[in-house]
Design a protein around this motif. Structure first.
Motif, PDB file in Angstrom:
ATOM      1  N   MET A   1       8.284 -19.425  15.673  1.00 20.35           N
ATOM      2  CA  MET A   1       7.585 -19.752  16.895  1.00 20.35           C
ATOM      3  C   MET A   1       7.845 -18.689  17.951  1.00 20.35           C
ATOM      4  N   TYR A   2       6.891 -18.529  18.839  1.00 23.48           N
ATOM      5  CA  TYR A   2       6.974 -17.523  19.889  1.00 23.48           C
ATOM      6  C   TYR A   2       6.905 -18.185  21.257  1.00 23.48           C
ATOM      7  N   ILE A   3       7.444 -17.501  22.249  1.00 17.87           N
ATOM      8  CA  ILE A   3       7.342 -17.953  23.635  1.00 17.87           C
ATOM      9  C   ILE A   3       6.815 -16.784  24.474  1.00 17.87           C
ATOM     10  N   HIS A   4       5.857 -17.090  25.331  1.00 19.09           N
ATOM     11  CA  HIS A   4       5.278 -16.081  26.216  1.00 19.09           C
ATOM     12  C   HIS A   4       6.250 -15.847  27.369  1.00 19.09           C
ATOM     13  N   ILE A   5       6.666 -14.589  27.571  1.00 17.21           N
ATOM     14  CA  ILE A   5       7.636 -14.286  28.631  1.00 17.21           C
ATOM     15  C   ILE A   5       7.030 -13.482  29.773  1.00 17.21           C
ATOM     16  N   GLY A   6       5.719 -13.264  29.732  1.00 13.54           N
ATOM     17  CA  GLY A   6       5.046 -12.593  30.831  1.00 13.54           C
ATOM     18  C   GLY A   6       4.268 -11.374  30.396  1.00 13.54           C
ATOM     19  N   GLU A   7       3.182 -11.094  31.147  1.00 14.13           N
ATOM     20  CA  GLU A   7       2.357  -9.907  30.946  1.00 14.13           C
ATOM     21  C   GLU A   7       1.947  -9.712  29.485  1.00 14.13           C
ATOM     22  N   ASP A   8       1.415 -10.743  28.869  1.00 18.16           N
ATOM     23  CA  ASP A   8       0.921 -10.693  27.492  1.00 18.16           C
ATOM     24  C   ASP A   8       1.986 -10.306  26.476  1.00 18.16           C
ATOM     25  N   HIS A   9       3.226 -10.634  26.742  1.00 19.86           N
ATOM     26  CA  HIS A   9       4.310 -10.306  25.815  1.00 19.86           C
ATOM     27  C   HIS A   9       4.906 -11.588  25.250  1.00 19.86           C
ATOM     28  N   MET A  10       5.013 -11.627  23.938  1.00 21.49           N
ATOM     29  CA  MET A  10       5.575 -12.780  23.241  1.00 21.49           C
ATOM     30  C   MET A  10       6.859 -12.352  22.535  1.00 21.49           C
ATOM     31  N   VAL A  11       7.825 -13.277  22.482  1.00 20.77           N
ATOM     32  CA  VAL A  11       9.101 -13.018  21.817  1.00 20.77           C
ATOM     33  C   VAL A  11       9.363 -14.172  20.857  1.00 20.77           C
ATOM     34  N   ARG A  12       9.872 -13.831  19.696  1.00 20.44           N
ATOM     35  CA  ARG A  12      10.248 -14.884  18.742  1.00 20.44           C
ATOM     36  C   ARG A  12      11.382 -15.701  19.331  1.00 20.44           C
ATOM     37  N   VAL A  13      11.277 -16.996  19.250  1.00 23.90           N
ATOM     38  CA  VAL A  13      12.248 -17.903  19.846  1.00 23.90           C
ATOM     39  C   VAL A  13      13.642 -17.692  19.252  1.00 23.90           C
ATOM     40  N   ASN A  14      13.716 -17.477  17.953  1.00 28.34           N
ATOM     41  CA  ASN A  14      15.028 -17.335  17.335  1.00 28.34           C
ATOM     42  C   ASN A  14      15.708 -16.004  17.670  1.00 28.34           C
ATOM     43  N   GLU A  15      15.006 -15.084  18.342  1.00 30.36           N
ATOM     44  CA  GLU A  15      15.602 -13.817  18.783  1.00 30.36           C
ATOM     45  C   GLU A  15      16.196 -13.916  20.186  1.00 30.36           C
ATOM     46  N   ILE A  16      15.850 -14.957  20.939  1.00 27.97           N
ATOM     47  CA  ILE A  16      16.324 -15.087  22.319  1.00 27.97           C
ATOM     48  C   ILE A  16      17.783 -15.512  22.332  1.00 27.97           C
ATOM     49  N   ILE A  17      18.590 -14.722  23.027  1.00 29.19           N
ATOM     50  CA  ILE A  17      20.010 -15.033  23.187  1.00 29.19           C
ATOM     51  C   ILE A  17      20.232 -15.779  24.493  1.00 29.19           C
ATOM     52  N   ALA A  18      19.572 -15.319  25.570  1.00 33.35           N
ATOM     53  CA  ALA A  18      19.763 -15.951  26.883  1.00 33.35           C
ATOM     54  C   ALA A  18      18.553 -15.707  27.769  1.00 33.35           C
ATOM     55  N   ILE A  19      18.326 -16.654  28.682  1.00 35.22           N
ATOM     56  CA  ILE A  19      17.353 -16.502  29.763  1.00 35.22           C
ATOM     57  C   ILE A  19      18.138 -16.702  31.047  1.00 35.22           C
ATOM     58  N   ILE A  20      18.163 -15.671  31.883  1.00 36.10           N
ATOM     59  CA  ILE A  20      19.020 -15.659  33.064  1.00 36.10           C
ATOM     60  C   ILE A  20      18.155 -15.535  34.315  1.00 36.10           C
ATOM     61  N   ASP A  21      18.463 -16.307  35.345  1.00 38.46           N
ATOM     62  CA  ASP A  21      17.698 -16.194  36.591  1.00 38.46           C
ATOM     63  C   ASP A  21      18.060 -14.899  37.313  1.00 38.46           C
ATOM     64  N   LYS A  22      17.209 -14.521  38.253  1.00 35.15           N
ATOM     65  CA  LYS A  22      17.343 -13.247  38.951  1.00 35.15           C
ATOM     66  C   LYS A  22      18.677 -13.117  39.685  1.00 35.15           C
ATOM     67  N   GLY A  23      19.122 -14.185  40.316  1.00 38.23           N
ATOM     68  CA  GLY A  23      20.381 -14.152  41.066  1.00 38.23           C
ATOM     69  C   GLY A  23      21.578 -13.851  40.189  1.00 38.23           C
ATOM     70  N   SER A  24      21.659 -14.514  39.055  1.00 35.06           N
ATOM     71  CA  SER A  24      22.769 -14.292  38.135  1.00 35.06           C
ATOM     72  C   SER A  24      22.691 -12.912  37.497  1.00 35.06           C
ATOM     73  N   ALA A  25      21.483 -12.483  37.182  1.00 35.59           N
ATOM     74  CA  ALA A  25      21.309 -11.168  36.557  1.00 35.59           C
ATOM     75  C   ALA A  25      21.673 -10.053  37.539  1.00 35.59           C
TER      76      ALA A  25
END
Length: 76
Positions: A1-25
């Motif tokens: 399965m894929y997730i859309h992360i912006g600007e027509d870009h998709m990433v495989r869900v099982n490849e995602i390690i973390a999603i971090i908000d702007k403040g923490s990043a």
């Protein structure tokens, strides 16, 4: 399965390690690394870390969380 992360870009869900908000990043310096791929035309709102790449996404981390929950892939 894929997730859309912006600007027509998709990433495989099982490849995602973390999603971090702007403040923490920003505090970690992760967004300033030369390896980050900027998908946003303006300021980024979140950082998506995969095994291969770091993406600066124009979508908020809460939006990405909702998308992953809708697909039934979230383990929170």
């Amino acid at each position: 399965m894929y997730i859309h992360i912006g600007e027509d870009h998709m990433v495989r869900v099982n490849e995602i390690i973390a999603i971090i908000d702007k403040g923490s990043a920003g505090a970690s310096g992760l967004a300033e690394s030369g390896a980050a791929i900027n998908l946003s035309k303006g300021p980024f709102k979140s950082v998506v870390v995969t095994g291969k790449n770091i993406y600066l996404s124009p979508l908020a981390s809460t939006t990405l969380k909702k998308r992953s929950a809708r697909m039934g892939i979230q383990d929170f």
